[in-house]
Design an enzyme around this catalytic site. Structure first.
Site, PDB file in Angstrom:
ATOM      1  N   THR A 188       9.851  -1.026  -8.141  1.00 29.82           N
ATOM      2  CA  THR A 188       8.794  -0.587  -7.220  1.00 29.82           C
ATOM      3  C   THR A 188       9.123   0.822  -6.743  1.00 29.82           C
ATOM      4  O   THR A 188      10.289   1.224  -6.737  1.00 29.82           O
ATOM      5  CB  THR A 188       8.698  -1.488  -5.986  1.00 29.82           C
ATOM      6  OG1 THR A 188       9.962  -1.476  -5.331  1.00 29.82           O
ATOM      7  CG2 THR A 188       8.351  -2.902  -6.356  1.00 29.82           C
ATOM      8  N   GLU A 333       4.887  -6.304  -7.956  1.00 26.60           N
ATOM      9  CA  GLU A 333       5.398  -7.674  -7.839  1.00 26.60           C
ATOM     10  C   GLU A 333       4.394  -8.707  -8.337  1.00 26.60           C
ATOM     11  O   GLU A 333       4.719  -9.881  -8.464  1.00 26.60           O
ATOM     12  CB  GLU A 333       5.717  -7.993  -6.368  1.00 26.60           C
ATOM     13  CG  GLU A 333       6.917  -7.246  -5.802  1.00 26.60           C
ATOM     14  CD  GLU A 333       6.563  -5.871  -5.263  1.00 26.60           C
ATOM     15  OE1 GLU A 333       5.536  -5.298  -5.692  1.00 26.60           O
ATOM     16  OE2 GLU A 333       7.320  -5.359  -4.419  1.00 26.60           O
ATOM     17  N   LYS A 442      -1.745   1.153  15.835  1.00 26.27           N
ATOM     18  CA  LYS A 442      -1.965   0.235  16.943  1.00 26.27           C
ATOM     19  C   LYS A 442      -2.252   1.047  18.194  1.00 26.27           C
ATOM     20  O   LYS A 442      -1.377   1.716  18.730  1.00 26.27           O
ATOM     21  CB  LYS A 442      -0.743  -0.664  17.128  1.00 26.27           C
ATOM     22  CG  LYS A 442      -0.566  -1.577  15.928  1.00 26.27           C
ATOM     23  CD  LYS A 442       0.549  -2.583  16.084  1.00 26.27           C
ATOM     24  CE  LYS A 442       0.515  -3.534  14.886  1.00 26.27           C
ATOM     25  NZ  LYS A 442       1.714  -4.299  14.684  1.00 26.27           N
ATOM     26  N   TRP A 447      -6.145  -2.629  16.424  1.00 29.13           N
ATOM     27  CA  TRP A 447      -5.641  -2.079  15.172  1.00 29.13           C
ATOM     28  C   TRP A 447      -6.723  -1.182  14.566  1.00 29.13           C
ATOM     29  O   TRP A 447      -7.865  -1.592  14.421  1.00 29.13           O
ATOM     30  CB  TRP A 447      -5.330  -3.184  14.164  1.00 29.13           C
ATOM     31  CG  TRP A 447      -4.117  -3.999  14.488  1.00 29.13           C
ATOM     32  CD1 TRP A 447      -3.428  -4.012  15.669  1.00 29.13           C
ATOM     33  CD2 TRP A 447      -3.447  -4.921  13.627  1.00 29.13           C
ATOM     34  NE1 TRP A 447      -2.380  -4.882  15.589  1.00 29.13           N
ATOM     35  CE2 TRP A 447      -2.372  -5.467  14.344  1.00 29.13           C
ATOM     36  CE3 TRP A 447      -3.656  -5.341  12.312  1.00 29.13           C
ATOM     37  CZ2 TRP A 447      -1.495  -6.408  13.805  1.00 29.13           C
ATOM     38  CZ3 TRP A 447      -2.791  -6.284  11.775  1.00 29.13           C
ATOM     39  CH2 TRP A 447      -1.714  -6.803  12.509  1.00 29.13           C
TER      40      TRP A 447
HETATM   41  P1  AMP Z   1       2.457  -0.599  -6.514  1.00 22.68           P
HETATM   42  O1  AMP Z   1       3.395  -1.727  -6.493  1.00 22.68           O
HETATM   43  O2  AMP Z   1       3.126   0.733  -6.605  1.00 22.68           O
HETATM   44  O3  AMP Z   1       1.422  -0.770  -7.560  1.00 22.68           O
HETATM   45  O4  AMP Z   1       1.711  -0.566  -5.112  1.00 22.68           O
HETATM   46  C1  AMP Z   1       1.030  -1.687  -4.630  1.00 22.68           C
HETATM   47  C2  AMP Z   1       0.307  -1.353  -3.368  1.00 22.68           C
HETATM   48  O5  AMP Z   1      -0.732  -0.405  -3.604  1.00 22.68           O
HETATM   49  C3  AMP Z   1      -0.414  -2.534  -2.766  1.00 22.68           C
HETATM   50  O6  AMP Z   1       0.437  -3.385  -2.039  1.00 22.68           O
HETATM   51  C4  AMP Z   1      -1.449  -1.844  -1.889  1.00 22.68           C
HETATM   52  O7  AMP Z   1      -0.895  -1.418  -0.656  1.00 22.68           O
HETATM   53  C5  AMP Z   1      -1.804  -0.624  -2.693  1.00 22.68           C
HETATM   54  N1  AMP Z   1      -3.057  -0.867  -3.431  1.00 22.68           N
HETATM   55  C6  AMP Z   1      -3.206  -1.260  -4.701  1.00 22.68           C
HETATM   56  N2  AMP Z   1      -4.513  -1.358  -5.028  1.00 22.68           N
HETATM   57  C7  AMP Z   1      -5.220  -1.049  -3.907  1.00 22.68           C
HETATM   58  C8  AMP Z   1      -6.616  -0.987  -3.581  1.00 22.68           C
HETATM   59  N3  AMP Z   1      -7.574  -1.226  -4.472  1.00 22.68           N
HETATM   60  N4  AMP Z   1      -6.946  -0.640  -2.312  1.00 22.68           N
HETATM   61  C9  AMP Z   1      -6.007  -0.380  -1.378  1.00 22.68           C
HETATM   62  N5  AMP Z   1      -4.675  -0.402  -1.637  1.00 22.68           N
HETATM   63  C10 AMP Z   1      -4.281  -0.738  -2.881  1.00 22.68           C
END
Ligand code: AMP
Length: 550
Positions: A188, A333, A442, A447
């Site tokens: 990640t 994940e 917040k 929120w």
């Molecule tokens: P990653 O593991 O780098 O792919 O990041 C995952 C994170 O990206 C998620 O937990 C979200 O916070 C964000 N994310 C992915 N898709 C979206 C979406 N369509 N809208 C808002 N946030 C997103």
């Protein structure tokens, strides 16, 4: 005692996808833009299978790769990267994709943590490899993904991919083994702390690819021409390199050409009808189309995710270019897909504005992923379209832990993973993400959703990119600060942007300050880096609060 079903015990093997594509879609093409010289390479799934079997022989016989060894890639989307996806997992080893946009120090850390045995890299990354190679003690082989004529441009002693596989025959029988065996590893982005490795299995990858193939998910079949802009070095390119050969779709691999002009050229030349990627890529393509008066008429659908789909982008593509934008949500994940937004039959009569509001939601769950929304105390919240809380997920392609035991706090005692996202669900099962848990603002007792504010601000004609962070406020605890990158040629005008927001968002949400930044910091996965913004604006104080007592 339960009566047992009488069905075969056939393990779900990744190599089985490529065998199927060879048999049933053998002449369907994979077209790649090659990183070493930007030429176009074109062949069919049968050719890909043949070369992947040569690779399997080379990995085992020449490089001595054994079961469960990690084999890393630092590479763009190309046919060679595709062959590595299948060849490495197929022999029982683990394909470990590394994001080249990370800091070199982080890449070294990741390669060492993964105990990588071999690294396959594109020529573009030769300077990076030359800088890091001596720090990666477990790596025994550095393989340049090109032919040997390019070896002279790399200082690190290594072999050329084309020579490596040319030396081996294509007769190789894919072994069958436990479907729970590790097949892939991806770290990640790690905006805080060390990166954490997510270890996919053959079973999870197969089930995810099958779920992606459903009509309302990616649903790409043998008439599909799919261009994954989303990189193979991050979250398995959303499962597209598995789902496409499964369904027999043509794959168009853009290599390093991810700029507007490069994408447009491939879309036109290959008559691409389905594209997938993060919003920043679409902003680049949109700008190119506008400035050059070009069109992308073959494109029917765009899958967009990774961060929230900005309303302005949705409208620009749907209204002017006739494409359907589908938002998806997921994370490393989760393999990664969790939700996709496809309107229902009952939404057909919605007005344009109502439809836009629907499409800005992150979508409904893909079958196989279960979700619950909980408050700070862990109590489950109703799917009522307003109760916002922490998102937990579980399912057969969701991580149950991190590689080599990091990050146990991300998992609950009753078997769920905490995504770190904050969202609410409506009664039709559409999820709306309001924030990352750590980005929620917040203010007083309320929120504020930074995502909603950013989305509205992006609708102002002068705003190219917008980000909202919470800053300390003596009276309210936290208030939103809006940070804006202006469109080329636009003049800073905070009042006009704030005026634009009034009436569009609740009064309490209107930011207390606006700052302008020349270039928004973008992280390794194409998302705005809020951590960096927090650093830049660490000492920022809202106008009029200087000296105010808390
Ligand atoms: P990653 O593991 O780098 O792919 O990041 C995952 C994170 O990206 C998620 O937990 C979200 O916070 C964000 N994310 C992915 N898709 C979206 C979406 N369509 N809208 C808002 N946030 C997103």
């Amino acid at each position: 005692m339960l009566l047992k079903g009488e069905m075969m015990d056939a393990p779900l093997m990744i190599s089985g996808i490529l065998k199927h594509a060879d048999n049933c879609h053998g002449d369907q093409e994979i077209v790649s833009r090659l990183p070493e010289d930007l030429s176009t390479h074109r062949y069919g799934y049968s050719d890909a299978h043949k070369r992947t079997r040569q690779l399997a022989n080379a990995l085992t016989r020449k490089l001595g790769i054994k079961e469960s060894d990690r084999v890393s890639t630092i590479a763009w989307n190309t046919h060679r990267h595709f062959e590595l996806y299948y060849g490495v997992s197929g022999i029982g080893a683990v394909i470990h994709t590394v994001n080249p946009r990370l800091d070199p120090a982080q890449i070294i850390w990741i390669l060492n943590h993964a105990q990588s045995r071999a690294v396959f890299f594109d020529k573009t990354f030769a300077p990076l490899i030359d800088g890091i190679a001596k720090h990666c003690k477990t790596v025994k082989h550095w393989v340049l993904m090109a032919d040997s004529s390019h070896l002279k441009d790399v200082q690190t002693k290594g072999i050329a991919y084309e020579d490596l596989i040319d030396d081996h025959k294509p007769d190789y029988d894919w072994p069958e083994f436990d479907e729970y065996a590790a097949a892939g590893l991806c770290y990640t982005s790690g905006t805080t702390g060390d990166p954490k490795g997510v270890l996919y299995s053959h079973r999870s990858t197969l089930l995810h690819a099958m779920a992606c193939s459903a009509a309302d998910v990616i649903g790409v079949g043998a008439r599909g021409v799919m261009l994954p802009v989303v990189p193979m070095f991050h979250v398995n390119a959303w499962g597209i390199p598995y789902a496409s050969p499964m369904g027999g779709a043509k794959l168009v691999m853009p290599g390093p050409r991810l700029d507007g002009a490069g994408l447009h050229e491939m879309i036109e030349e290959e008559k691409v009808n389905y594209v997938a990627g993060v919003p920043t890529v679409w902003l680049g393509l949109l700008q190119y189309l506008r400035e050059n008066d070009k069109r992308i008429d073959s494109v029917e659908r765009v899958l967009i995710g990774g961060s929230a789909l900005p309303e302005a982008l949705l409208r620009a593509f749907e209204d002017n270019y006739g494409v359907t934008m589908q938002q998806g949500w997921g994370m490393t994940e989760m393999s990664p897909l969790g939700t996709v937004n496809v309107p229902l039959a009952k939404h057909e009569d919605l007005s344009k504005d109502e439809m836009v509001r629907l499409k800005l939601k992150q979508g409904r769950l893909v079958y196989g992923v279960e979700m619950r929304i909980v408050d700070d105390e862990g109590t489950e919240l109703p799917w009522d379209g307003k109760s916002s809380g922490h998102v937990h997920v579980r399912g057969p392609w969701i991580a149950s832990g991190y590689f080599r035991g990091a990050g146990a706090e991300a998992f609950t005692d009753d078997g769920w993973m905490k995504t770190g996202d904050v969202a609410y669900m409506d009664s039709d099962g559409y999820m709306t993400i309001t924030d990352r848990s750590k980005d929620v603002i917040k203010t007083g007792g309320e929120w504020i959703s930074s995502i909603d504010l950013e989305n509205e601000a992006m609708g102002h004609p002068d705003v190219a990119m917008a980000a909202v962070i919470g800053k300390y406020h003596p009276k309210w605890q936290e208030r939103p600060l809006l940070i804006v990158q202006l469109q080329a040629g636009a003049e800073p005008n905070a009042d006009s942007i704030l005026e634009y927001l009034r009436g569009k968002v609740p009064k309490l949400w209107v930011p207390d300050g606006v700052e302008f930044i020349d270039e928004m910091p973008i992280g390794a996965t194409g998302k705005i880096l809020k951590t960096k913004l927090r650093d830049i604006y660490r000492d920022y104080q809202f106008p009029g609060t200087e000296g105010m007592e808390p």
